[in-house]
Design a protein around this motif. Structure first.
Motif, PDB file in Angstrom:
ATOM      1  N   ALA A  90       0.832  -1.199   0.000  1.00 11.90           N
ATOM      2  CA  ALA A  90       0.000   0.000   0.000  1.00 11.90           C
ATOM      3  C   ALA A  90       0.871   1.254   0.000  1.00 11.90           C
ATOM      4  N   THR A  91       1.961   1.229   0.745  1.00 16.86           N
ATOM      5  CA  THR A  91       2.867   2.370   0.778  1.00 16.86           C
ATOM      6  C   THR A  91       3.517   2.587  -0.579  1.00 16.86           C
ATOM      7  N   ARG A  93       2.306   1.738  -3.475  1.00 17.48           N
ATOM      8  CA  ARG A  93       1.265   2.212  -4.380  1.00 17.48           C
ATOM      9  C   ARG A  93       1.030   3.715  -4.196  1.00 17.48           C
ATOM     10  N   LEU A  94       1.030   4.177  -2.950  1.00 16.85           N
ATOM     11  CA  LEU A  94       0.834   5.599  -2.695  1.00 16.85           C
ATOM     12  C   LEU A  94       2.003   6.430  -3.224  1.00 16.85           C
ATOM     13  N   HIS A  95       3.215   5.950  -3.025  1.00 11.24           N
ATOM     14  CA  HIS A  95       4.386   6.687  -3.510  1.00 11.24           C
ATOM     15  C   HIS A  95       4.434   6.711  -5.034  1.00 11.24           C
ATOM     16  N   THR A  99       1.073  10.630  -4.234  1.00 11.59           N
ATOM     17  CA  THR A  99       0.468  11.199  -3.026  1.00 11.59           C
ATOM     18  C   THR A  99       1.250  10.728  -1.818  1.00 11.59           C
ATOM     19  N   ARG A 100       1.363  11.619  -0.858  1.00  9.01           N
ATOM     20  CA  ARG A 100       2.094  11.261   0.364  1.00  9.01           C
ATOM     21  C   ARG A 100       1.307  11.584   1.581  1.00  9.01           C
TER      22      ARG A 100
END
Length: 100
Positions: A90-91, A93-95, A99-100
């Motif tokens: 999930a981390t 995918r966000l990076h 988006t952070r």
């Protein structure tokens, strides 16, 4: 002069031995979780059914709440592995999305 007195290698400190033993136990448990992720459920002893309190032996069975009737449970180490893996994915995918 005995062989023990002639030995030039000093003994390891107790703290180093304890850390090495803990690492060996941890790696052994990780290997067990990788090879066999499921263990027998303890409340139902792997049967999938537990006894109801206060009922006759003929009618006193119900599905185990912990394993939901399959007789197996996921080991704690394997559950921890799945949780950390899902969090890492999930981390990433966000990076990747920016988006952070």
């Amino acid at each position: 002069m005995t062989l023990l007195a002639a030995s030039s290698s000093p003994a390891l400190p107790l703290s180093v031995v304890a850390v090495l033993a803990a690492l060996a136990a941890l790696s052994g448990y990780a290997l067990l979780c990788a090879v066999s992720p499921f263990a027998r459920c303890k409340p139902c002893e792997g049967n999938g059914k537990t006894r109801k309190r206060g009922t006759s032996p003929k009618r006193g069975w119900k599905t185990c709440r912990r394993c939901k009737g399959n007789g197996l449970r996921l080991r704690i180490g394997r559950r921890l592995f799945h949780t950390t893996r899902a969090t890492g994915e999930a981390t990433r995918r966000l990076h990747k999305a920016g988006t952070r």
